[in-house]
Design an enzyme around this catalytic site. Structure first.
Site, mmCIF file in Angstrom:
data_model
loop_
_atom_site.group_PDB
_atom_site.id
_atom_site.type_symbol
_atom_site.label_atom_id
_atom_site.label_comp_id
_atom_site.label_asym_id
_atom_site.label_seq_id
_atom_site.Cartn_x
_atom_site.Cartn_y
_atom_site.Cartn_z
ATOM 1 N N HIS A 145 -6.780 -8.950 5.720
ATOM 2 C CA HIS A 145 -5.403 -8.368 4.871
ATOM 3 C C HIS A 145 -5.198 -8.393 3.536
ATOM 4 O O HIS A 145 -5.440 -9.409 3.463
ATOM 5 C CB HIS A 145 -4.665 -7.329 5.947
ATOM 6 C CG HIS A 145 -3.449 -8.288 5.935
ATOM 7 N ND1 HIS A 145 -3.695 -8.833 7.431
ATOM 8 C CD2 HIS A 145 -2.389 -8.776 5.225
ATOM 9 C CE1 HIS A 145 -2.560 -9.672 6.900
ATOM 10 N NE2 HIS A 145 -1.797 -10.016 6.548
ATOM 11 N N GLN B 141 -2.278 -3.882 3.456
ATOM 12 C CA GLN B 141 -1.189 -4.450 4.652
ATOM 13 C C GLN B 141 0.094 -3.835 3.133
ATOM 14 O O GLN B 141 0.124 -4.349 2.393
ATOM 15 C CB GLN B 141 -0.926 -5.265 4.802
ATOM 16 C CG GLN B 141 0.675 -5.688 5.387
ATOM 17 C CD GLN B 141 0.617 -7.027 6.444
ATOM 18 O OE1 GLN B 141 0.348 -7.610 5.704
ATOM 19 N NE2 GLN B 141 1.059 -7.430 7.200
#
Ligand code: MC0
Length: 145
Positions: A7, A59
């Site tokens: 991420h 994220q």
């Protein structure tokens, strides 16, 4: 050592506002939301793709307080990319390998990360100014789809 980008962590002041922005602009779906007291964040994971080795996500991170890592980052640099996280098969092994190369870890042992993962951070100053996270996904199936 790295299997994929797990991420990209993005620091934001208003999580709900940025969820709406990223969902609408990039047609991404929120697959998990969490409060991580230890890391001082409220966060959401937006799914991008599944590939060899597992999934990848954006994220979104809102700080729980001004003196948390993300709170300090926002005060100093404003909103934007906070860290890049790489998927690894075994976080403890990856930590050992990185440390052997003379790079400083910010964690002595793996900590709890998003979606049940085990994580550890590498000091940004030792890897070209990029805060870097090692992520071992929660289950083997997440690591190797
Ligand atoms: C600070 N620096 C950064 C940075 N944060 N550089 C790149 N990316 C960042 N995100 C730089 C500062 O500008 C400074 O550079 C130098 O690092 C030292 O900063 P400091 O004054 O010591 O600043 P601190 O006290 O804010 O500490 C920075 C540090 C800390 C990276 C050590 O934030 C930390 O331990 N982070 C790891 C944990 C974390 O970030 N948790 C939140 C995400 P100059 O040139 O001015 O000296 S939690 C998460 O993401 C979990 C839930 C998950 O993924 O599952």
């Amino acid at each position: 050592m790295f299997m994929r980008i797990d991420h990209i962590g993005i620091a934001c002041r208003d999580l709900e506002e940025k969820i709406e922005l990223f969902s609408r602009t990039f047609e991404l779906t929120v697959v998990a939301r969490e409060v991580n007291e230890e890391q001082g964040v409220k966060e959401a994971m937006l799914h991008i793709a599944d590939g060899e080795g597992g999934g990848s996500y954006i994220q979104l991170l809102e700080p729980l307080s001004d003196d948390s890592p993300v709170g300090k980052f926002l005060a100093r640099r404003g909103e934007g990319v906070h860290h890049v996280a790489f998927g690894v098969p075994d976080v403890a092994d990856a930590m050992r390998k990185v440390q052997e190369k003379g790079v400083r870890l910010l964690d002595e042992r793996p900590r709890h990360g998003s979606m049940g993962s085990e994580i550890a951070f590498i000091h940004p100053k030792d890897v070209g100014g990029m805060l870097t996270e090692l992520v071992q996904a929660a289950t083997p199936s997440q690591n190797a789809k």
